[in-house]
Design a protein around this motif. Structure first.
Motif, PDB file in Angstrom:
ATOM      1  N   GLN A  23     -33.144  -4.735  35.593  1.00 50.53           N
ATOM      2  CA  GLN A  23     -31.461  -4.770  35.809  1.00 50.53           C
ATOM      3  C   GLN A  23     -30.825  -3.526  35.133  1.00 50.53           C
ATOM      4  O   GLN A  23     -29.850  -3.172  35.779  1.00 50.53           O
ATOM      5  N   PHE A  24     -31.414  -3.067  34.083  1.00 46.50           N
ATOM      6  CA  PHE A  24     -30.465  -1.906  33.523  1.00 46.50           C
ATOM      7  C   PHE A  24     -30.660  -0.786  34.518  1.00 46.50           C
ATOM      8  O   PHE A  24     -29.749  -0.125  34.688  1.00 46.50           O
ATOM      9  N   ILE A  25     -32.094  -0.482  35.090  1.00 39.03           N
ATOM     10  CA  ILE A  25     -32.070   0.436  36.224  1.00 39.03           C
ATOM     11  C   ILE A  25     -31.024   0.314  37.342  1.00 39.03           C
ATOM     12  O   ILE A  25     -30.650   1.291  37.695  1.00 39.03           O
ATOM     13  N   GLU A  26     -31.017  -1.047  37.794  1.00 35.16           N
ATOM     14  CA  GLU A  26     -30.163  -1.128  38.797  1.00 35.16           C
ATOM     15  C   GLU A  26     -28.764  -0.882  38.515  1.00 35.16           C
ATOM     16  O   GLU A  26     -27.910  -0.443  39.464  1.00 35.16           O
ATOM     17  N   PHE A  56     -24.023   2.811  39.097  1.00 35.12           N
ATOM     18  CA  PHE A  56     -22.881   3.817  38.482  1.00 35.12           C
ATOM     19  C   PHE A  56     -22.988   5.120  39.288  1.00 35.12           C
ATOM     20  O   PHE A  56     -22.142   5.772  39.598  1.00 35.12           O
ATOM     21  N   ASN A  57     -24.513   5.450  39.570  1.00 36.53           N
ATOM     22  CA  ASN A  57     -24.251   6.842  40.227  1.00 36.53           C
ATOM     23  C   ASN A  57     -23.744   6.547  41.694  1.00 36.53           C
ATOM     24  O   ASN A  57     -22.899   7.552  42.262  1.00 36.53           O
ATOM     25  N   ASP A  58     -23.866   5.307  42.490  1.00 33.89           N
ATOM     26  CA  ASP A  58     -23.426   5.173  43.786  1.00 33.89           C
ATOM     27  C   ASP A  58     -21.673   5.396  43.598  1.00 33.89           C
ATOM     28  O   ASP A  58     -20.959   5.926  44.340  1.00 33.89           O
ATOM     29  N   LEU A  59     -21.145   4.768  42.456  1.00 32.04           N
ATOM     30  CA  LEU A  59     -19.890   4.534  42.147  1.00 32.04           C
ATOM     31  C   LEU A  59     -19.222   6.086  42.014  1.00 32.04           C
ATOM     32  O   LEU A  59     -18.305   6.416  42.538  1.00 32.04           O
ATOM     33  N   PHE A  60     -20.010   6.804  41.557  1.00 29.09           N
ATOM     34  CA  PHE A  60     -19.675   8.141  41.106  1.00 29.09           C
ATOM     35  C   PHE A  60     -19.469   8.985  42.548  1.00 29.09           C
ATOM     36  O   PHE A  60     -18.911   9.964  42.627  1.00 29.09           O
ATOM     37  N   ASP A  61     -20.482   8.752  43.133  1.00 29.98           N
ATOM     38  CA  ASP A  61     -20.484   9.470  44.557  1.00 29.98           C
ATOM     39  C   ASP A  61     -19.433   9.164  45.208  1.00 29.98           C
ATOM     40  O   ASP A  61     -18.951   9.786  46.175  1.00 29.98           O
ATOM     41  N   THR A  62     -18.782   7.873  45.074  1.00 27.59           N
ATOM     42  CA  THR A  62     -17.555   7.308  45.768  1.00 27.59           C
ATOM     43  C   THR A  62     -16.433   8.099  45.253  1.00 27.59           C
ATOM     44  O   THR A  62     -15.477   8.605  45.823  1.00 27.59           O
ATOM     45  N   LEU A  63     -16.393   8.048  43.778  1.00 26.02           N
ATOM     46  CA  LEU A  63     -15.174   8.740  43.065  1.00 26.02           C
ATOM     47  C   LEU A  63     -14.833  10.245  43.268  1.00 26.02           C
ATOM     48  O   LEU A  63     -13.926  10.604  43.072  1.00 26.02           O
ATOM     49  N   ARG A  69     -14.034  -1.806  39.566  1.00 25.55           N
ATOM     50  CA  ARG A  69     -15.523  -1.813  39.903  1.00 25.55           C
ATOM     51  C   ARG A  69     -16.080  -1.050  38.556  1.00 25.55           C
ATOM     52  O   ARG A  69     -17.410  -1.640  38.045  1.00 25.55           O
ATOM     53  N   LEU A  70     -15.753   0.025  37.946  1.00 31.02           N
ATOM     54  CA  LEU A  70     -16.372   0.731  36.777  1.00 31.02           C
ATOM     55  C   LEU A  70     -16.520  -0.291  35.722  1.00 31.02           C
ATOM     56  O   LEU A  70     -17.403  -0.153  35.025  1.00 31.02           O
ATOM     57  N   ARG A  80     -21.759  -4.926  32.876  1.00 27.63           N
ATOM     58  CA  ARG A  80     -23.028  -5.480  33.106  1.00 27.63           C
ATOM     59  C   ARG A  80     -24.112  -4.418  32.269  1.00 27.63           C
ATOM     60  O   ARG A  80     -25.376  -4.844  32.022  1.00 27.63           O
ATOM     61  N   ARG A  81     -23.649  -3.267  32.317  1.00 28.56           N
ATOM     62  CA  ARG A  81     -24.520  -2.257  31.650  1.00 28.56           C
ATOM     63  C   ARG A  81     -24.746  -2.475  29.996  1.00 28.56           C
ATOM     64  O   ARG A  81     -25.972  -2.511  29.638  1.00 28.56           O
TER      65      ARG A  81
END
Length: 155
Positions: free
Chosen positions: A6-9, A14-21, A53-54, A60-61
């Motif tokens: 769950q933590f890894i997911e 987060f990485n996907d979100l920053f890829d967008t941001l 979303r962040l 969740r983190r």
């Protein structure tokens, strides 16, 4: 043994979100440099959605870290305490996230600086306007003119 899935997911998200941001922030910077206010506003609207979303991801983190018994630990400390088989998965995720956050902060700072300069220039223009120039108030009405527009007259 603790389940880190769950933590890894969450870190992957987060990485996907920053890829967008990051591209949104870069577009905002480019638009600010070119004085394209409508594009800056559009980017800010997209950013607001991403920030919501962040916040959800951050919650969740925190929950995932709490489930692992590591709620007060930094990512480096988590990496040190993680099982040997999880470390090769976590380290690249943490490294990518760290790099993305630094890039995002850098572009955000640049955007903020450009926008502040643009606002300063606008304020100076308004303050330095001579008596003969038309300067508009926030209501869109010329402050130096006594003329009325034909649409403001009663018919």
């Amino acid at each position: 043994m603790k389940d880190f899935s769950q933590f890894i997911e969450v870190i992957k998200e987060f990485n996907d979100l920053f890829d967008t941001l990051i591209p949104i922030e870069q577009k905002k910077l480019d638009a600010a440099v070119k004085n394209q206010v409508s594009f800056v506003e559009e980017c800010m609207n997209k950013e607001q959605a991403a920030i919501l979303r962040l916040r959800g991801l951050e919650k969740r983190r925190e929950e995932a870290q709490k489930a692992l018994g590591m709620e007060e630990l930094t990512f480096r400390q988590i990496l040190e305490k993680a099982p040997e088989d999880v470390r090769p998965v976590l380290k690249p995720l943490f490294d990518t996230l760290s790099q993305q956050v630094q890039t995002f902060q850098s572009v955000t700072t640049s955007s903020k600086d450009i926008i502040e300069v643009n606002l300063h220039n606008i304020q100076n223009s308004l303050q330095n306007a001579s008596a003969g120039e038309q300067v508009y108030s926030p209501k869109g009405v010329s402050e130096n003119s006594k003329e009325t527009h034909f649409t403001s007259r009663s018919v």
